[in-house]
Design an enzyme around this catalytic site. Structure first.
Site, PDB file in Angstrom:
ATOM      1  N   ASN A 178      -3.639  -5.715   0.017  1.00  0.00           N
ATOM      2  CA  ASN A 178      -4.941  -4.715  -0.218  1.00  0.00           C
ATOM      3  C   ASN A 178      -5.897  -5.187  -1.093  1.00  0.00           C
ATOM      4  O   ASN A 178      -5.509  -5.974  -1.826  1.00  0.00           O
ATOM      5  CB  ASN A 178      -4.491  -3.243  -0.252  1.00  0.00           C
ATOM      6  CG  ASN A 178      -3.685  -3.012  -1.459  1.00  0.00           C
ATOM      7  OD1 ASN A 178      -4.403  -3.290  -2.517  1.00  0.00           O
ATOM      8  ND2 ASN A 178      -2.644  -2.619  -1.557  1.00  0.00           N
ATOM      9  N   ALA A 181      -0.978   1.584  -9.197  1.00  0.00           N
ATOM     10  CA  ALA A 181      -0.964   0.537  -8.068  1.00  0.00           C
ATOM     11  C   ALA A 181      -1.273   1.254  -6.782  1.00  0.00           C
ATOM     12  O   ALA A 181      -0.786   2.244  -6.620  1.00  0.00           O
ATOM     13  CB  ALA A 181       0.625   0.002  -8.254  1.00  0.00           C
ATOM     14  N   LYS A 184       7.358 -20.858   8.244  1.00  0.00           N
ATOM     15  CA  LYS A 184       6.108 -20.389   8.543  1.00  0.00           C
ATOM     16  C   LYS A 184       6.007 -20.201  10.056  1.00  0.00           C
ATOM     17  O   LYS A 184       6.416 -20.669  10.798  1.00  0.00           O
ATOM     18  CB  LYS A 184       5.140 -21.719   8.143  1.00  0.00           C
ATOM     19  CG  LYS A 184       3.638 -21.215   8.416  1.00  0.00           C
ATOM     20  CD  LYS A 184       2.520 -22.025   7.966  1.00  0.00           C
ATOM     21  CE  LYS A 184       1.078 -21.809   8.570  1.00  0.00           C
ATOM     22  NZ  LYS A 184       0.448 -23.100   8.542  1.00  0.00           N
ATOM     23  N   ILE A 244       7.425   5.013  -4.903  1.00  0.00           N
ATOM     24  CA  ILE A 244       7.910   4.905  -6.349  1.00  0.00           C
ATOM     25  C   ILE A 244       7.585   6.351  -7.317  1.00  0.00           C
ATOM     26  O   ILE A 244       8.286   6.599  -7.884  1.00  0.00           O
ATOM     27  CB  ILE A 244       7.074   3.591  -6.682  1.00  0.00           C
ATOM     28  CG1 ILE A 244       7.637   2.332  -6.097  1.00  0.00           C
ATOM     29  CG2 ILE A 244       7.468   3.445  -8.382  1.00  0.00           C
ATOM     30  CD1 ILE A 244       6.726   1.353  -6.377  1.00  0.00           C
ATOM     31  N   LYS A 293      -1.522  15.870  -1.878  1.00  0.00           N
ATOM     32  CA  LYS A 293      -0.711  14.750  -2.470  1.00  0.00           C
ATOM     33  C   LYS A 293       0.095  15.268  -3.667  1.00  0.00           C
ATOM     34  O   LYS A 293       1.012  14.812  -3.973  1.00  0.00           O
ATOM     35  CB  LYS A 293      -1.439  13.427  -2.461  1.00  0.00           C
ATOM     36  CG  LYS A 293      -1.029  12.129  -2.627  1.00  0.00           C
ATOM     37  CD  LYS A 293      -1.700  11.136  -2.538  1.00  0.00           C
ATOM     38  CE  LYS A 293      -2.451  11.023  -0.986  1.00  0.00           C
ATOM     39  NZ  LYS A 293      -2.900   9.725  -0.814  1.00  0.00           N
ATOM     40  N   LYS A 301       4.072  15.316  -3.826  1.00  0.00           N
ATOM     41  CA  LYS A 301       4.637  14.158  -4.737  1.00  0.00           C
ATOM     42  C   LYS A 301       5.155  14.751  -5.755  1.00  0.00           C
ATOM     43  O   LYS A 301       5.992  14.134  -6.608  1.00  0.00           O
ATOM     44  CB  LYS A 301       3.758  13.111  -4.821  1.00  0.00           C
ATOM     45  CG  LYS A 301       3.299  12.217  -3.727  1.00  0.00           C
ATOM     46  CD  LYS A 301       2.814  10.763  -4.007  1.00  0.00           C
ATOM     47  CE  LYS A 301       1.980  10.169  -3.043  1.00  0.00           C
ATOM     48  NZ  LYS A 301       2.629   8.822  -2.723  1.00  0.00           N
TER      49      LYS A 301
HETATM   50  O1  C5P Z   1       0.575   8.016  -0.804  1.00  0.00           O
HETATM   51  P1  C5P Z   1      -0.657   7.461  -1.477  1.00  0.00           P
HETATM   52  O2  C5P Z   1      -0.183   6.045  -1.217  1.00  0.00           O
HETATM   53  O3  C5P Z   1      -1.831   7.533  -1.128  1.00  0.00           O
HETATM   54  O4  C5P Z   1      -0.342   7.966  -3.049  1.00  0.00           O
HETATM   55  C1  C5P Z   1      -1.005   6.969  -3.997  1.00  0.00           C
HETATM   56  C2  C5P Z   1      -0.129   7.153  -5.244  1.00  0.00           C
HETATM   57  O5  C5P Z   1       1.256   7.204  -5.172  1.00  0.00           O
HETATM   58  C3  C5P Z   1      -0.480   6.245  -6.160  1.00  0.00           C
HETATM   59  O6  C5P Z   1      -0.441   6.783  -7.605  1.00  0.00           O
HETATM   60  C4  C5P Z   1       0.334   4.928  -5.934  1.00  0.00           C
HETATM   61  O7  C5P Z   1       0.595   4.321  -7.305  1.00  0.00           O
HETATM   62  C5  C5P Z   1       1.778   5.904  -5.696  1.00  0.00           C
HETATM   63  N1  C5P Z   1       2.649   5.103  -4.732  1.00  0.00           N
HETATM   64  C6  C5P Z   1       3.700   4.789  -5.007  1.00  0.00           C
HETATM   65  N2  C5P Z   1       4.538   4.222  -3.945  1.00  0.00           N
HETATM   66  C7  C5P Z   1       4.260   4.313  -2.867  1.00  0.00           C
HETATM   67  C8  C5P Z   1       2.996   4.563  -2.421  1.00  0.00           C
HETATM   68  C9  C5P Z   1       2.131   5.114  -3.513  1.00  0.00           C
HETATM   69  O8  C5P Z   1       4.103   4.934  -6.092  1.00  0.00           O
HETATM   70  N3  C5P Z   1       5.000   3.423  -1.863  1.00  0.00           N
END
Ligand code: C5P
Length: 402
Positions: A210, A275, A289, A307, A337, A341
Protein backbone atom coordinates in the site's frame (compact mmCIF):
# COMPACT_ATOMS: atom_id res chain seq x y z
CA UNK A 1 0.92 24.62 19.21
CA UNK A 2 4.38 24.19 17.68
CA UNK A 3 7.28 24.16 20.11
CA UNK A 4 9.04 26.47 17.65
CA UNK A 5 6.25 29.09 17.69
CA UNK A 6 7.66 32.60 18.33
CA UNK A 7 11.17 31.15 18.66
CA UNK A 8 13.91 33.41 17.29
CA UNK A 9 15.92 31.26 14.91
CA UNK A 10 19.08 32.33 13.12
CA UNK A 11 19.39 30.29 9.94
CA UNK A 12 23.02 30.42 8.87
CA UNK A 13 23.95 29.43 5.33
CA UNK A 14 27.50 28.61 4.21
CA UNK A 15 28.88 27.85 0.73
CA UNK A 16 27.72 24.53 -0.72
CA UNK A 17 25.34 23.22 -3.35
CA UNK A 18 22.90 22.10 -0.62
CA UNK A 19 22.29 25.83 0.04
CA UNK A 20 19.33 25.61 -2.33
CA UNK A 21 17.55 23.54 0.35
CA UNK A 22 17.87 26.42 2.83
CA UNK A 23 14.93 28.19 1.18
CA UNK A 24 12.67 25.20 1.88
CA UNK A 25 14.02 25.03 5.43
CA UNK A 26 13.28 28.71 6.07
CA UNK A 27 9.73 28.22 4.80
CA UNK A 28 9.18 25.19 7.05
CA UNK A 29 10.52 27.04 10.11
CA UNK A 30 8.17 29.94 9.33
CA UNK A 31 5.28 27.46 8.96
CA UNK A 32 6.01 26.35 12.54
CA UNK A 33 5.57 29.97 13.63
CA UNK A 34 9.28 30.73 14.16
CA UNK A 35 10.87 34.12 13.44
CA UNK A 36 13.69 33.40 11.02
CA UNK A 37 16.72 35.66 10.56
CA UNK A 38 18.99 34.48 7.74
CA UNK A 39 22.74 35.12 8.01
CA UNK A 40 24.82 34.20 4.94
CA UNK A 41 28.53 33.86 4.32
CA UNK A 42 29.95 35.34 1.09
CA UNK A 43 30.43 31.83 -0.33
CA UNK A 44 26.76 30.98 0.34
CA UNK A 45 25.70 33.87 -1.92
CA UNK A 46 27.32 32.08 -4.90
CA UNK A 47 24.81 29.24 -4.42
CA UNK A 48 21.54 30.96 -3.45
CA UNK A 49 20.60 34.62 -3.68
CA UNK A 50 20.01 36.77 -0.59
CA UNK A 51 16.85 38.02 -2.33
CA UNK A 52 15.39 34.49 -2.35
CA UNK A 53 16.20 34.06 1.33
CA UNK A 54 14.75 37.48 2.16
CA UNK A 55 11.53 36.58 0.34
CA UNK A 56 11.04 33.22 2.12
CA UNK A 57 12.13 34.41 5.58
CA UNK A 58 10.37 37.78 5.45
CA UNK A 59 13.47 39.59 6.75
CA UNK A 60 16.47 41.23 5.10
CA UNK A 61 19.47 38.90 5.08
CA UNK A 62 22.42 39.83 7.33
CA UNK A 63 25.91 39.21 5.98
CA UNK A 64 28.28 41.94 7.21
CA UNK A 65 30.41 41.69 10.33
CA UNK A 66 31.34 45.34 10.58
CA UNK A 67 27.93 46.79 9.80
CA UNK A 68 27.44 50.48 10.65
CA UNK A 69 23.66 49.99 10.27
CA UNK A 70 23.56 47.35 13.04
CA UNK A 71 22.90 48.31 16.66
CA UNK A 72 26.00 50.18 17.89
CA UNK A 73 27.86 48.61 14.93
CA UNK A 74 27.89 45.25 16.75
CA UNK A 75 25.51 43.07 14.74
CA UNK A 76 27.04 39.84 16.00
CA UNK A 77 26.33 40.60 19.67
CA UNK A 78 22.81 41.85 18.97
CA UNK A 79 22.03 38.79 16.79
CA UNK A 80 23.62 36.38 19.28
CA UNK A 81 21.39 37.77 22.06
CA UNK A 82 18.29 37.78 19.86
CA UNK A 83 18.62 34.09 18.99
CA UNK A 84 16.82 31.28 20.84
CA UNK A 85 18.49 28.82 18.51
CA UNK A 86 21.14 28.97 15.77
CA UNK A 87 20.95 26.50 12.88
CA UNK A 88 23.62 26.48 10.16
CA UNK A 89 22.39 24.53 7.11
CA UNK A 90 24.32 23.69 5.07
CA UNK A 91 27.54 23.77 7.07
CA UNK A 92 30.70 23.43 4.94
CA UNK A 93 33.90 21.63 6.00
CA UNK A 94 35.60 25.04 6.12
CA UNK A 95 32.97 26.46 8.49
CA UNK A 96 33.23 23.39 10.76
CA UNK A 97 37.01 23.87 10.89
CA UNK A 98 36.56 27.55 11.67
CA UNK A 99 34.12 26.94 14.56
CA UNK A 100 36.18 24.06 15.98
CA UNK A 101 39.06 26.52 16.30
CA UNK A 102 36.98 29.34 17.77
CA UNK A 103 37.58 31.59 14.79
CA UNK A 104 35.29 34.51 14.12
CA UNK A 105 36.20 35.99 10.76
CA UNK A 106 32.73 36.69 9.36
CA UNK A 107 29.30 37.56 10.76
CA UNK A 108 28.01 33.97 10.95
CA UNK A 109 31.03 32.44 12.71
CA UNK A 110 31.11 35.44 15.07
CA UNK A 111 27.40 35.01 15.94
CA UNK A 112 28.02 31.29 16.63
CA UNK A 113 30.85 32.24 18.99
CA UNK A 114 28.99 35.11 20.65
CA UNK A 115 25.62 33.45 21.26
CA UNK A 116 24.58 31.51 24.35
CA UNK A 117 21.73 29.86 22.40
CA UNK A 118 22.06 26.21 21.32
CA UNK A 119 23.86 25.83 17.99
CA UNK A 120 22.92 23.12 15.47
CA UNK A 121 25.01 22.33 12.39
CA UNK A 122 23.76 20.35 9.36
CA UNK A 123 26.98 19.46 7.50
CA UNK A 124 26.99 19.02 3.71
CA UNK A 125 30.09 18.20 1.71
CA UNK A 126 31.79 15.65 -0.53
CA UNK A 127 32.00 12.24 1.17
CA UNK A 128 35.82 12.18 1.12
CA UNK A 129 35.94 15.62 2.79
CA UNK A 130 33.48 14.45 5.48
CA UNK A 131 35.46 11.27 6.17
CA UNK A 132 38.89 12.99 6.36
CA UNK A 133 40.44 12.74 9.85
CA UNK A 134 40.70 16.54 10.04
CA UNK A 135 36.93 17.00 9.57
CA UNK A 136 36.08 14.14 11.93
CA UNK A 137 38.44 15.62 14.54
CA UNK A 138 36.76 19.01 14.22
CA UNK A 139 33.28 17.46 14.52
CA UNK A 140 34.30 15.60 17.69
CA UNK A 141 35.65 18.87 19.13
CA UNK A 142 32.42 20.70 18.35
CA UNK A 143 30.27 17.93 19.87
CA UNK A 144 32.41 18.04 23.02
CA UNK A 145 31.76 21.80 23.08
CA UNK A 146 27.98 21.11 23.12
CA UNK A 147 27.26 21.90 19.48
CA UNK A 148 24.68 19.56 17.96
CA UNK A 149 25.49 17.93 14.62
CA UNK A 150 22.49 16.92 12.47
CA UNK A 151 23.47 14.35 9.83
CA UNK A 152 24.92 14.20 7.26
CA UNK A 153 23.06 11.41 5.47
CA UNK A 154 24.41 8.86 3.01
CA UNK A 155 23.47 8.94 -0.66
CA UNK A 156 24.10 10.41 -4.13
CA UNK A 157 26.11 13.61 -4.12
CA UNK A 158 26.04 16.56 -6.52
CA UNK A 159 29.69 15.80 -7.45
CA UNK A 160 28.73 12.29 -8.62
CA UNK A 161 30.11 10.48 -5.54
CA UNK A 162 27.98 8.28 -3.31
CA UNK A 163 28.56 8.27 0.44
CA UNK A 164 28.10 10.23 3.69
CA UNK A 165 27.95 13.99 3.20
CA UNK A 166 24.44 14.83 1.98
CA UNK A 167 22.68 17.47 4.05
CA UNK A 168 19.71 16.09 6.02
CA UNK A 169 16.43 16.87 4.27
CA UNK A 170 14.66 20.00 5.58
CA UNK A 171 11.79 18.03 7.17
CA UNK A 172 14.30 15.76 8.99
CA UNK A 173 16.17 18.83 10.27
CA UNK A 174 12.86 20.24 11.49
CA UNK A 175 12.07 16.89 13.17
CA UNK A 176 15.43 16.94 14.93
CA UNK A 177 14.91 20.52 16.17
CA UNK A 178 11.43 19.69 17.44
CA UNK A 179 12.74 16.55 19.13
CA UNK A 180 15.39 18.59 20.98
CA UNK A 181 12.71 20.80 22.46
CA UNK A 182 10.49 17.93 23.68
CA UNK A 183 9.42 17.20 27.25
CA UNK A 184 10.48 13.93 28.96
CA UNK A 185 6.86 12.91 29.50
CA UNK A 186 7.62 9.26 28.61
CA UNK A 187 10.84 9.03 30.62
CA UNK A 188 11.82 5.37 31.09
CA UNK A 189 8.66 3.88 29.50
CA UNK A 190 8.98 0.97 27.04
CA UNK A 191 7.15 1.84 23.85
CA UNK A 192 6.66 -0.43 20.83
CA UNK A 193 5.62 1.22 17.57
CA UNK A 194 4.76 -0.39 14.22
CA UNK A 195 5.23 1.69 11.08
CA UNK A 196 5.21 1.63 7.29
CA UNK A 197 3.42 -0.72 4.93
CA UNK A 198 3.70 -4.50 4.79
CA UNK A 199 4.71 -6.41 1.66
CA UNK A 200 2.77 -9.59 0.93
CA UNK A 201 4.79 -11.57 -1.62
CA UNK A 202 3.09 -13.25 -4.58
CA UNK A 203 6.29 -14.60 -6.06
CA UNK A 204 10.00 -13.64 -5.78
CA UNK A 205 9.49 -10.34 -7.64
CA UNK A 206 5.87 -9.27 -7.04
CA UNK A 207 3.70 -8.58 -4.06
CA UNK A 208 0.76 -6.68 -2.59
CA UNK A 209 1.40 -3.52 -0.59
CA UNK A 210 0.00 0.00 0.00
CA UNK A 211 0.97 3.69 -0.15
CA UNK A 212 2.21 4.05 3.44
CA UNK A 213 5.60 5.85 3.45
CA UNK A 214 6.27 5.22 7.14
CA UNK A 215 6.74 9.00 7.78
CA UNK A 216 4.02 9.26 10.44
CA UNK A 217 5.22 6.13 12.32
CA UNK A 218 8.86 7.27 12.20
CA UNK A 219 7.87 10.75 13.43
CA UNK A 220 5.93 9.14 16.32
CA UNK A 221 8.97 6.97 17.17
CA UNK A 222 11.24 10.00 17.07
CA UNK A 223 8.90 12.03 19.31
CA UNK A 224 8.53 9.15 21.81
CA UNK A 225 12.33 8.75 22.01
CA UNK A 226 12.71 12.50 22.49
CA UNK A 227 10.13 12.33 25.30
CA UNK A 228 12.41 9.84 27.08
CA UNK A 229 10.90 6.48 26.06
CA UNK A 230 12.86 3.35 25.17
CA UNK A 231 11.47 2.88 21.69
CA UNK A 232 11.35 -0.31 19.66
CA UNK A 233 10.25 0.51 16.11
CA UNK A 234 9.03 -2.44 14.05
CA UNK A 235 8.92 -1.25 10.49
CA UNK A 236 7.76 -2.59 7.15
CA UNK A 237 9.79 -1.62 4.05
CA UNK A 238 10.37 2.17 3.82
CA UNK A 239 13.01 4.48 2.32
CA UNK A 240 13.45 6.35 5.61
CA UNK A 241 16.48 6.78 7.87
CA UNK A 242 15.65 5.32 11.31
CA UNK A 243 15.33 7.98 14.03
CA UNK A 244 18.19 8.32 16.53
CA UNK A 245 18.01 6.46 19.88
CA UNK A 246 15.42 4.02 18.53
CA UNK A 247 15.82 0.23 18.27
CA UNK A 248 14.73 -0.82 14.78
CA UNK A 249 13.45 -4.22 13.63
CA UNK A 250 12.89 -4.34 9.86
CA UNK A 251 10.21 -6.72 8.62
CA UNK A 252 8.41 -7.25 5.33
CA UNK A 253 5.13 -9.13 5.69
CA UNK A 254 2.29 -8.82 8.23
CA UNK A 255 3.21 -12.26 9.58
CA UNK A 256 6.83 -11.13 10.15
CA UNK A 257 5.55 -7.95 11.82
CA UNK A 258 3.27 -10.04 14.05
CA UNK A 259 6.19 -12.29 15.05
CA UNK A 260 8.36 -9.27 15.87
CA UNK A 261 5.53 -7.71 17.93
CA UNK A 262 4.97 -10.96 19.85
CA UNK A 263 8.63 -10.93 20.83
CA UNK A 264 8.78 -7.18 21.56
CA UNK A 265 5.48 -6.47 23.29
CA UNK A 266 6.62 -7.74 26.69
CA UNK A 267 7.66 -5.84 28.73
CA UNK A 268 5.99 -2.90 27.00
CA UNK A 269 4.08 -0.04 28.63
CA UNK A 270 2.65 1.54 25.51
CA UNK A 271 1.95 0.05 22.07
CA UNK A 272 1.23 2.33 19.10
CA UNK A 273 0.17 0.64 15.85
CA UNK A 274 0.85 3.14 13.07
CA UNK A 275 1.65 0.52 10.40
CA UNK A 276 -0.66 0.08 7.45
CA UNK A 277 -0.82 -3.69 7.79
CA UNK A 278 -2.18 -5.57 4.77
CA UNK A 279 -5.49 -7.19 5.70
CA UNK A 280 -4.92 -10.14 3.36
CA UNK A 281 -1.95 -12.07 1.91
CA UNK A 282 -1.74 -14.53 -0.99
CA UNK A 283 -2.52 -18.03 0.26
CA UNK A 284 0.54 -19.45 -1.50
CA UNK A 285 3.77 -17.67 -2.41
CA UNK A 286 5.07 -19.01 -5.71
CA UNK A 287 8.74 -19.96 -5.59
CA UNK A 288 9.33 -18.86 -9.22
CA UNK A 289 8.03 -15.84 -11.10
CA UNK A 290 4.41 -16.22 -12.22
CA UNK A 291 4.22 -16.39 -16.05
CA UNK A 292 1.57 -14.51 -18.03
CA UNK A 293 0.39 -17.58 -19.96
CA UNK A 294 -3.30 -17.25 -19.13
CA UNK A 295 -5.78 -14.41 -19.81
CA UNK A 296 -7.02 -14.55 -16.25
CA UNK A 297 -5.23 -15.14 -13.02
CA UNK A 298 -7.11 -15.76 -9.80
CA UNK A 299 -5.44 -15.02 -6.53
CA UNK A 300 -6.60 -16.69 -3.36
CA UNK A 301 -6.08 -14.40 -0.38
CA UNK A 302 -6.22 -15.30 3.29
CA UNK A 303 -6.68 -12.94 6.22
CA UNK A 304 -3.65 -11.66 8.10
CA UNK A 305 -3.56 -11.65 11.90
CA UNK A 306 -4.82 -8.39 13.44
CA UNK A 307 -1.69 -7.41 15.36
CA UNK A 308 -3.25 -4.52 17.24
CA UNK A 309 -6.26 -6.54 18.43
CA UNK A 310 -3.89 -9.26 19.62
CA UNK A 311 -1.85 -6.74 21.64
CA UNK A 312 -5.02 -5.29 23.20
CA UNK A 313 -6.02 -8.73 24.56
CA UNK A 314 -2.70 -9.54 26.23
CA UNK A 315 -2.17 -9.65 29.96
CA UNK A 316 -0.51 -7.54 31.21
CA UNK A 317 -1.97 -5.28 28.58
CA UNK A 318 -0.02 -2.23 27.37
CA UNK A 319 -1.74 1.12 26.88
CA UNK A 320 -2.83 0.47 23.29
CA UNK A 321 -3.17 3.08 20.55
CA UNK A 322 -4.24 2.46 16.96
CA UNK A 323 -4.44 4.47 13.77
CA UNK A 324 -7.25 4.54 11.25
CA UNK A 325 -7.20 5.94 7.73
CA UNK A 326 -10.69 6.24 6.32
CA UNK A 327 -12.17 7.67 3.15
CA UNK A 328 -15.78 8.01 4.40
CA UNK A 329 -17.27 8.94 7.77
CA UNK A 330 -13.86 8.67 9.43
CA UNK A 331 -14.94 9.54 12.98
CA UNK A 332 -17.82 7.08 13.08
CA UNK A 333 -15.71 4.25 11.65
CA UNK A 334 -12.86 5.03 14.02
CA UNK A 335 -15.15 5.04 17.08
CA UNK A 336 -16.33 1.53 16.15
CA UNK A 337 -12.79 0.38 15.42
CA UNK A 338 -11.56 1.58 18.81
CA UNK A 339 -14.35 -0.33 20.54
CA UNK A 340 -14.04 -3.51 18.45
CA UNK A 341 -10.27 -3.70 18.81
CA UNK A 342 -10.35 -2.83 22.52
CA UNK A 343 -8.05 0.22 22.21
CA UNK A 344 -7.45 3.03 24.67
CA UNK A 345 -7.11 5.58 21.88
CA UNK A 346 -7.36 5.69 18.10
CA UNK A 347 -5.90 8.43 15.88
CA UNK A 348 -7.94 8.93 12.76
CA UNK A 349 -7.09 10.67 9.53
CA UNK A 350 -9.34 11.14 6.56
CA UNK A 351 -7.87 10.04 3.25
CA UNK A 352 -9.26 12.40 0.65
CA UNK A 353 -8.53 14.89 -2.08
CA UNK A 354 -8.08 17.83 0.31
CA UNK A 355 -5.27 16.09 2.20
CA UNK A 356 -3.93 12.68 1.29
CA UNK A 357 -1.58 11.78 4.14
CA UNK A 358 0.24 9.00 2.24
CA UNK A 359 3.81 10.14 1.58
CA UNK A 360 2.99 13.73 2.62
CA UNK A 361 4.92 15.64 5.31
CA UNK A 362 1.61 16.97 6.65
CA UNK A 363 -1.31 15.26 8.25
CA UNK A 364 -4.52 15.96 10.14
CA UNK A 365 -5.54 13.82 13.11
CA UNK A 366 -8.41 13.45 15.55
CA UNK A 367 -7.67 11.35 18.63
CA UNK A 368 -10.63 9.35 19.93
CA UNK A 369 -10.85 7.86 23.43
CA UNK A 370 -13.68 6.27 25.38
CA UNK A 371 -15.21 9.55 26.54
CA UNK A 372 -13.53 12.25 24.48
CA UNK A 373 -12.37 13.33 21.09
CA UNK A 374 -9.36 15.60 20.69
CA UNK A 375 -8.79 17.40 17.39
CA UNK A 376 -5.01 17.67 17.00
CA UNK A 377 -5.49 19.75 13.84
CA UNK A 378 -3.60 19.89 10.58
CA UNK A 379 0.15 20.36 10.78
CA UNK A 380 3.54 18.81 10.00
CA UNK A 381 3.80 15.11 10.87
CA UNK A 382 6.72 16.01 13.16
CA UNK A 383 4.61 18.42 15.24
CA UNK A 384 1.55 16.16 15.16
CA UNK A 385 3.70 13.29 16.44
CA UNK A 386 4.88 15.43 19.37
CA UNK A 387 1.31 16.50 20.23
CA UNK A 388 0.17 12.88 19.94
CA UNK A 389 2.95 11.59 22.21
CA UNK A 390 2.21 14.29 24.81
CA UNK A 391 -1.50 13.33 24.83
CA UNK A 392 -0.77 9.59 25.00
CA UNK A 393 1.69 10.18 27.87
CA UNK A 394 -0.91 12.22 29.77
CA UNK A 395 -3.60 9.55 29.33
CA UNK A 396 -1.16 6.76 30.23
CA UNK A 397 -0.15 8.51 33.48
CA UNK A 398 -3.82 9.22 34.36
CA UNK A 399 -4.56 5.49 33.94
CA UNK A 400 -1.53 4.46 36.04
CA UNK A 401 -2.05 6.89 38.94
CA UNK A 402 -1.87 4.99 42.21
O1 C5P B 1 -8.66 -2.48 10.79
P1 C5P B 1 -7.75 -1.41 10.28
O2 C5P B 1 -6.69 -1.95 9.35
O3 C5P B 1 -8.44 -0.23 9.68
O4 C5P B 1 -7.04 -0.86 11.61
C1 C5P B 1 -5.96 0.00 11.58
C2 C5P B 1 -5.16 -0.16 12.84
O5 C5P B 1 -4.96 -1.54 13.14
C3 C5P B 1 -3.76 0.41 12.70
O6 C5P B 1 -3.36 0.86 13.97
C4 C5P B 1 -2.94 -0.79 12.25
O7 C5P B 1 -1.56 -0.65 12.60
C5 C5P B 1 -3.60 -1.93 12.99
N1 C5P B 1 -3.64 -3.23 12.28
C6 C5P B 1 -2.87 -4.27 12.75
N2 C5P B 1 -2.91 -5.50 12.12
C7 C5P B 1 -3.70 -5.69 11.04
C8 C5P B 1 -4.48 -4.63 10.55
C9 C5P B 1 -4.42 -3.39 11.19
O8 C5P B 1 -2.13 -4.11 13.73
N3 C5P B 1 -3.74 -6.87 10.45
Amino acid sequence: MSLLRDQHIILGITGGIAAYKAAELARRLKDEGALVQVVMTDAAKSFISPLTMQAVSGRAVRDTLLDPAAEAGMGHIELGRWADLVLVAPTSADFIAKLANGMASDLLSTVCLATSAPVFLAPAMNQAMWQKPATQRNVTTLQADGIMILGPTIGDQACGDVGPGRMMEPHDILNALLAQTASGSMQGLNVVITAGPTWEALDPVRGLSNHSSGKMGYAVASAAAAAGANVHLISGPTALTPPKRVRLSSVRSAEEMFEAVQTAHSPCDIFIGVAAVADYRPQTVQTSKIKKNDDRLTLELVKNPDILSWVATQSPRPFTVGFAAETDQPIEHARNKRRNKGLDLIAVNQVGEALNPFGSDENQLVLIGQNEEIDLGRKSKAQLAIDLIETIAKKYHEQHKT
